[in-house]
Write a protein that holds these residues in place. Structure first.
Motif, PDB file in Angstrom:
ATOM      1  N   GLU A  86       0.865  -1.211   0.099  1.00  0.00           N
ATOM      2  CA  GLU A  86       0.001  -0.046   0.017  1.00  0.00           C
ATOM      3  C   GLU A  86       0.717   1.142   0.144  1.00  0.00           C
ATOM      4  O   GLU A  86       1.967   1.195   0.725  1.00  0.00           O
ATOM      5  N   PHE A  87       0.588   2.209  -1.012  1.00  0.00           N
ATOM      6  CA  PHE A  87       1.188   3.491  -1.120  1.00  0.00           C
ATOM      7  C   PHE A  87       0.264   4.811  -0.935  1.00  0.00           C
ATOM      8  O   PHE A  87      -0.716   4.494  -1.165  1.00  0.00           O
ATOM      9  N   GLU A  88       0.870   5.646  -0.345  1.00  0.00           N
ATOM     10  CA  GLU A  88       0.096   6.899  -0.183  1.00  0.00           C
ATOM     11  C   GLU A  88       0.761   8.015  -0.954  1.00  0.00           C
ATOM     12  O   GLU A  88       2.117   8.172  -1.260  1.00  0.00           O
ATOM     13  N   PHE A  89       0.073   8.607  -1.863  1.00  0.00           N
ATOM     14  CA  PHE A  89       0.561   9.659  -2.874  1.00  0.00           C
ATOM     15  C   PHE A  89      -0.282  10.868  -2.572  1.00  0.00           C
ATOM     16  O   PHE A  89      -1.232  10.821  -2.100  1.00  0.00           O
ATOM     17  N   GLU A  90       0.398  12.024  -2.496  1.00  0.00           N
ATOM     18  CA  GLU A  90      -0.276  13.242  -2.323  1.00  0.00           C
ATOM     19  C   GLU A  90      -0.436  13.706  -3.804  1.00  0.00           C
ATOM     20  O   GLU A  90       0.290  13.635  -4.529  1.00  0.00           O
TER      21      GLU A  90
END
Length: 139
Positions: A86-90
């Motif tokens: 899982e990755f978070e991107f702005e």
């Protein structure tokens, strides 16, 4: 008088040839054995398959999966199980928001609309369901 048995030349030559062949094969096997004792194997070498499989089982049992996979990756091997990451991107999203304002002139209405636009007006026009977002706006 003693009799000495003399082998016919043909079988003796064949035996000597066979002895030489076996000696040569033995030396080749010894050399291969020495080479394998001191050779470094690539992580993807099929001969290491059992090693990686057993290592993966131990890592799974001991909850060292991410450490194991980091090691395998650094060594150039292939991890033995797929995982979900899982990755978070702005991200920045731009959209047009319609605001209705009542005034005598368009210019006055635009000023009123700029003053009244806020989080509620923006959220009201967002398409679909959005979770855990921040609304920042500039007009």
């Amino acid at each position: 008088m003693t009799t000495t048995e003399i082998l016919p030349i043909d079988p003796a030559i064949r035996a000597l040839g066979l002895l030489r062949q076996l000696t040569s094969e033995r030396e080749a096997l010894r050399a291969e054995n020495q080479r394998l004792k001191h050779k470094t194997f690539a992580a993807g070498d099929p001969r290491l398959e059992a090693f990686w499989e057993r290592s993966a089982e131990i890592a799974e049992d001991e909850d060292f999966c991410s450490d194991y996979e980091d090691i395998v990756e650094r060594m150039g091997g292939t991890p033995r199980r797929e995982r979900e990451f899982e990755f978070e991107f702005e991200v920045n999203v731009s959209m047009t928001v319609s605001v209705t304002a009542t005034a005598y002139t368009e210019r006055s209405a635009e000023e009123i609309a700029r003053e009244e636009i806020g989080r509620y007006e923006i959220e009201e026009q967002l398409p679909g369901q959005f979770y855990d977002y921040e609304v920042g706006y500039r007009v």
